[in-house]
Design a protein around this motif. Structure first.
Motif, short mmCIF file in Angstrom:
data_model
loop_
_atom_site.label_atom_id
_atom_site.label_comp_id
_atom_site.label_asym_id
_atom_site.label_seq_id
_atom_site.Cartn_x
_atom_site.Cartn_y
_atom_site.Cartn_z
N UNK A 7 -33.12 31.77 -5.27
CA UNK A 7 -32.45 32.96 -4.70
C UNK A 7 -31.00 32.64 -4.36
N UNK A 8 -30.77 31.46 -3.78
CA UNK A 8 -29.42 31.06 -3.41
C UNK A 8 -28.56 30.88 -4.65
N UNK A 9 -29.09 30.21 -5.66
CA UNK A 9 -28.34 30.01 -6.90
C UNK A 9 -28.04 31.33 -7.60
N UNK A 10 -28.98 32.26 -7.57
CA UNK A 10 -28.75 33.58 -8.17
C UNK A 10 -27.62 34.31 -7.46
N UNK A 11 -27.63 34.26 -6.13
CA UNK A 11 -26.56 34.91 -5.37
C UNK A 11 -25.21 34.25 -5.64
N UNK A 13 -24.32 32.76 -8.37
CA UNK A 13 -23.89 33.17 -9.72
C UNK A 13 -23.25 34.55 -9.69
N UNK A 14 -23.87 35.47 -8.95
CA UNK A 14 -23.27 36.80 -8.82
C UNK A 14 -21.93 36.73 -8.12
N UNK A 15 -21.84 35.89 -7.10
CA UNK A 15 -20.61 35.72 -6.35
C UNK A 15 -19.51 35.16 -7.25
N UNK A 16 -19.88 34.22 -8.08
CA UNK A 16 -18.92 33.65 -9.03
C UNK A 16 -18.37 34.74 -9.95
N UNK A 17 -19.25 35.62 -10.41
CA UNK A 17 -18.81 36.73 -11.26
C UNK A 17 -17.89 37.68 -10.51
N UNK A 38 -12.67 44.64 -3.20
CA UNK A 38 -13.49 43.63 -3.87
C UNK A 38 -13.51 42.31 -3.12
N UNK A 39 -12.39 41.93 -2.50
CA UNK A 39 -12.41 40.69 -1.71
C UNK A 39 -13.32 40.84 -0.50
N UNK A 40 -13.39 42.05 0.06
CA UNK A 40 -14.32 42.29 1.17
C UNK A 40 -15.76 42.15 0.68
N UNK A 41 -16.03 42.61 -0.52
CA UNK A 41 -17.38 42.48 -1.09
C UNK A 41 -17.72 41.01 -1.33
N UNK A 42 -16.73 40.23 -1.76
CA UNK A 42 -16.94 38.79 -1.97
C UNK A 42 -17.27 38.11 -0.65
N UNK A 43 -16.52 38.45 0.41
CA UNK A 43 -16.79 37.87 1.73
C UNK A 43 -18.21 38.20 2.19
N UNK A 44 -18.60 39.43 1.99
CA UNK A 44 -19.93 39.85 2.39
C UNK A 44 -21.01 39.09 1.61
N UNK A 45 -20.79 38.92 0.32
CA UNK A 45 -21.75 38.19 -0.51
C UNK A 45 -21.82 36.72 -0.09
N UNK A 46 -20.70 36.14 0.26
CA UNK A 46 -20.68 34.75 0.71
C UNK A 46 -21.42 34.60 2.03
#
Length: 89
Positions: A7-11, A13-17, A38-46
């Motif tokens: 699950x962590x690796x999948x997330x 991978x999405x974050x990398x994209x 989009x940078x806010x979305x990246x922060x949230x995903x991280x």
């Protein structure tokens, strides 16, 4: 633990994209507000990845320390507090 790892690796991978997508937006001179969204979305995903790793740590490492005894418990407790303080920024 393997399921948590996947699950962590999948997330990640999405974050990398997502990060590559933000870079592409900058290269294309996209509207600043769109890039910032989009940078806010990246922060949230991280942060979601951080939560998964922290949950895994609590479930496995801290649980193991509880079984080991007071010294290990104290060490993991202090480690967990330090992690939480770092996560809050």
């Amino acid at each position: 633990m393997k399921q948590d790892k996947q699950r962590t690796l999948d997330r990640l991978s999405r974050l990398e994209g997502q990060v590559r997508g933000v870079a592409r937006m900058v290269e294309e001179d996209r509207y600043c507000v769109d890039i910032l969204a989009q940078t806010a979305a990246v922060r949230s995903a991280l942060k979601a990845v951080e939560r998964l790793v922290l949950e895994n740590h609590a479930r496995h490492c801290v649980e193991e320390a509880i079984a080991e005894g007071p010294d290990a418990q104290r060490e993991k407790f202090n480690e967990l507090i330090a992690l939480l303080q770092k996560a809050q920024g």
